[in-house]
Motif scaffolding. Structure first.
Motif, short mmCIF file in Angstrom:
data_model
loop_
_atom_site.label_atom_id
_atom_site.label_comp_id
_atom_site.label_asym_id
_atom_site.label_seq_id
_atom_site.Cartn_x
_atom_site.Cartn_y
_atom_site.Cartn_z
N GLU A 199 -8.49 -3.01 -5.11
CA GLU A 199 -8.79 -4.45 -5.14
C GLU A 199 -9.22 -4.94 -3.76
O GLU A 199 -10.13 -5.76 -3.64
CB GLU A 199 -7.55 -5.24 -5.59
CG GLU A 199 -7.13 -5.01 -7.04
CD GLU A 199 -8.08 -5.65 -8.04
OE1 GLU A 199 -8.91 -6.49 -7.63
OE2 GLU A 199 -8.02 -5.29 -9.22
N LEU A 200 -8.54 -4.45 -2.72
CA LEU A 200 -8.89 -4.88 -1.36
C LEU A 200 -10.30 -4.43 -1.00
O LEU A 200 -11.07 -5.17 -0.41
CB LEU A 200 -7.88 -4.32 -0.35
CG LEU A 200 -6.49 -4.99 -0.33
CD1 LEU A 200 -5.55 -4.24 0.61
CD2 LEU A 200 -6.58 -6.44 0.09
N LYS A 201 -10.62 -3.19 -1.39
CA LYS A 201 -11.97 -2.66 -1.11
C LYS A 201 -13.01 -3.54 -1.79
O LYS A 201 -14.04 -3.88 -1.19
CB LYS A 201 -12.08 -1.23 -1.66
CG LYS A 201 -11.71 -0.18 -0.64
CD LYS A 201 -12.19 1.18 -1.12
CE LYS A 201 -11.71 2.25 -0.15
NZ LYS A 201 -11.49 3.51 -0.84
N ARG A 202 -12.72 -3.91 -3.03
CA ARG A 202 -13.65 -4.73 -3.79
C ARG A 202 -13.86 -6.09 -3.09
O ARG A 202 -14.95 -6.59 -2.94
CB ARG A 202 -13.10 -4.92 -5.21
CG ARG A 202 -14.07 -5.47 -6.22
CD ARG A 202 -13.45 -5.54 -7.60
NE ARG A 202 -12.22 -6.33 -7.63
CZ ARG A 202 -12.20 -7.66 -7.71
NH1 ARG A 202 -13.30 -8.33 -7.74
NH2 ARG A 202 -11.04 -8.30 -7.73
N LEU A 257 0.83 -1.21 0.00
CA LEU A 257 0.00 0.00 0.00
C LEU A 257 0.86 1.27 0.00
O LEU A 257 0.46 2.30 -0.51
CB LEU A 257 -0.95 0.01 1.20
CG LEU A 257 -2.15 -0.96 1.12
CD1 LEU A 257 -2.92 -0.98 2.44
CD2 LEU A 257 -3.08 -0.61 -0.04
N ASP A 258 2.07 1.16 0.56
CA ASP A 258 3.01 2.30 0.58
C ASP A 258 3.55 2.66 -0.81
O ASP A 258 4.07 3.74 -1.01
CB ASP A 258 4.25 1.92 1.41
CG ASP A 258 4.06 2.19 2.88
OD1 ASP A 258 3.03 2.76 3.24
OD2 ASP A 258 4.97 1.82 3.65
N ARG A 259 3.47 1.70 -1.70
CA ARG A 259 4.17 1.87 -2.99
C ARG A 259 3.34 2.66 -3.98
O ARG A 259 2.17 2.36 -4.22
CB ARG A 259 4.47 0.49 -3.55
CG ARG A 259 5.55 -0.26 -2.77
CD ARG A 259 6.88 -0.14 -3.45
NE ARG A 259 6.85 -0.71 -4.76
CZ ARG A 259 7.46 -1.85 -5.10
NH1 ARG A 259 8.18 -2.51 -4.21
NH2 ARG A 259 7.40 -2.30 -6.33
N GLU A 260 3.99 3.64 -4.63
CA GLU A 260 3.27 4.46 -5.59
C GLU A 260 2.82 3.66 -6.80
O GLU A 260 1.77 3.89 -7.37
CB GLU A 260 4.18 5.60 -6.08
CG GLU A 260 4.21 6.76 -5.13
CD GLU A 260 5.20 7.83 -5.56
OE1 GLU A 260 5.62 7.81 -6.73
OE2 GLU A 260 5.56 8.66 -4.70
N ASP A 261 3.66 2.66 -7.20
CA ASP A 261 3.34 1.94 -8.44
C ASP A 261 2.18 0.96 -8.29
O ASP A 261 1.42 0.77 -9.23
CB ASP A 261 4.60 1.22 -8.99
CG ASP A 261 5.24 0.27 -7.97
OD1 ASP A 261 4.91 0.37 -6.77
OD2 ASP A 261 6.08 -0.56 -8.38
N ILE A 262 2.02 0.35 -7.13
CA ILE A 262 0.95 -0.66 -7.00
C ILE A 262 -0.04 -0.37 -5.87
O ILE A 262 -1.09 -0.99 -5.81
CB ILE A 262 1.55 -2.07 -6.78
CG1 ILE A 262 2.56 -2.06 -5.62
CG2 ILE A 262 2.16 -2.63 -8.05
CD1 ILE A 262 3.05 -3.43 -5.25
N GLY A 263 0.31 0.59 -4.98
CA GLY A 263 -0.53 0.87 -3.81
C GLY A 263 -1.97 1.20 -4.16
O GLY A 263 -2.90 0.54 -3.65
N PRO A 264 -2.21 2.19 -5.04
CA PRO A 264 -3.60 2.58 -5.33
C PRO A 264 -4.42 1.43 -5.90
O PRO A 264 -5.58 1.22 -5.52
CB PRO A 264 -3.44 3.71 -6.36
CG PRO A 264 -2.05 4.24 -6.10
CD PRO A 264 -1.23 3.08 -5.68
N GLN A 265 -3.80 0.64 -6.79
CA GLN A 265 -4.55 -0.47 -7.38
C GLN A 265 -4.87 -1.54 -6.34
O GLN A 265 -5.98 -2.08 -6.28
CB GLN A 265 -3.73 -1.08 -8.52
CG GLN A 265 -4.55 -2.02 -9.38
CD GLN A 265 -3.73 -2.75 -10.41
OE1 GLN A 265 -2.58 -2.39 -10.69
NE2 GLN A 265 -4.30 -3.80 -10.98
N LEU A 266 -3.90 -1.82 -5.47
CA LEU A 266 -4.13 -2.82 -4.42
C LEU A 266 -5.26 -2.37 -3.50
O LEU A 266 -6.13 -3.16 -3.11
CB LEU A 266 -2.85 -3.07 -3.61
CG LEU A 266 -3.02 -4.05 -2.46
CD1 LEU A 266 -3.32 -5.46 -2.95
CD2 LEU A 266 -1.77 -4.08 -1.57
N LYS A 267 -5.24 -1.07 -3.17
CA LYS A 267 -6.28 -0.53 -2.28
C LYS A 267 -7.67 -0.75 -2.90
O LYS A 267 -8.60 -1.21 -2.22
CB LYS A 267 -6.03 0.96 -2.08
CG LYS A 267 -6.79 1.56 -0.93
CD LYS A 267 -6.32 2.97 -0.69
CE LYS A 267 -7.14 3.59 0.42
NZ LYS A 267 -6.76 4.97 0.65
#
Ligand code: UTP
Length: 292
Positions: free
Chosen positions: A287-290, A275-285
């Motif tokens: 996906e987790l919400k979903r 989640l800290d990472r700029e490259d994958i954090g937003p997408q992971l967030k």
């Protein structure tokens, strides 16, 4: 300069444990090489030590841990291939992670007799100087690297340091626990230390998190340390003896700690570091919400 204030140049990283809590993943792969996002756990800890100014990394390894040594070495075929494909960014990132020539040492703990014994195995490489000790399976996630805070405190006062963090009262029996002069202070003198106190007897809820700065006199005590909790040679038991002769300070870490040797700690570390990472954090967030 007094012996107890000499500059800290070396860090010991004991990586000889069996990792039984993470079987079968750790049957052939050392637990320190499991990845948190895309970096082995041990690389995260070397990053922390380098950020704190450590210049020499001493790994106490064991059987089946050779891959850790390879990880901290050049990989000529890979580097040549990246270079020929003009993958300059990837190549630079890979090389930046490597400690320099002569900055690593590897020694073996032939049998996993406990953390105290693993540290003792590093005695000749450390020599007669204070050193940092980092347990590579414990990831400290905070604003400043945990060891950096400890080095700053050490630079002011010298002596021995242990990073601590509060745990729920009903879990203190699972940890090494310290009693301190002032539980509210960031840095405080240690008054008591005990490994896995029986329920209801802990002097506080501050547990030892896996980062230490120790004076070399610890080695003489470890040399004759008898087995303690769990039948293992416990570092805490020798630190208690050293405390009779030298000051020990607790440094409270204000961040989250993930024990990547446990399944839940490992999974949480992956989520938090990703989640800290700029490259994958937003997408992971997203996906987790979903998912939830
Ligand atoms: P752990 O208490 O997590 O033990 O060690 P472990 O054996 O690795 O794991 P489990 O409990 O069986 O799952 C804390 C740190 O001390 C090292 C480990 O590699 C780990 O980094 N260690 C422990 C040694 O190097 N030697 C030992 O004899 C014991």
């Amino acid at each position: 300069m007094s012996a107890q204030k000499k500059r800290i140049r070396k860090a010991v990283l004991p990586v000889a444990g069996l990792g039984t809590r993470f079987l079968p993943a750790t049957k052939a792969v050392p637990k320190e090489m499991l990845t948190v996002v895309d970096r082995p756990v041990v690389q995260h800890v070397v990053d922390e030590a380098r950020a704190a100014g450590i210049e020499h990394f001493i790994f106490v390894t064991g059987r089946n841990k050779g891959v850790i040594e390879d990880h901290f070495d050049n990989q000529f075929e890979l580097e040549a291939t990246l270079s020929s494909r003009n993958k300059t960014k990837e190549l630079e990132a890979l090389l930046a992670d490597l400690p320099g020539a002569g900055q690593t040492s590897f020694t073996r703990q032939q049998a996993p007799l406990g953390l105290g014994h693993a540290v003792w195995c590093a005695r000749d490489i450390v020599g007669d100087e204070p050193f940092a000790l980092l347990l590579p399976d414990m990831l400290h996630h905070g604003k400043t690297p945990c060891l950096k805070d400890m080095m700053d405190a050490y630079a002011e006062r010298g002596g021995n340091y242990i990073a601590v963090s509060p745990v729920p009262e009903d879990q203190t029996h699972q940890y090494g626990i310290v009693g301190v002069e002032d539980a509210k202070a960031k840095v405080s003198g240690i008054t008591q230390m005990i490994e896995k106190p029986p329920k209801g007897t802990a002097p506080s809820n501050l547990h030892i998190t896996g980062r230490y700065i120790l004076q070399p006199e610890i080695f003489g005590l470890l040399a004759t340390q008898e087995r303690g909790a769990g039948g293992e040679i416990q570092l805490t038991d020798s630190m208690i003896k050293l405390m009779a002769a030298q000051p020990f300070h607790a440094v409270t870490f204000d961040g989250e700690i993930y024990d990547t040797g446990s399944k839940i700690g490992f999974l949480m570390a992956n989520v938090v570091y990703a989640l800290d990472r700029e490259d994958i954090g937003p997408q992971l967030k997203a996906e987790l919400k979903r998912l939830l």
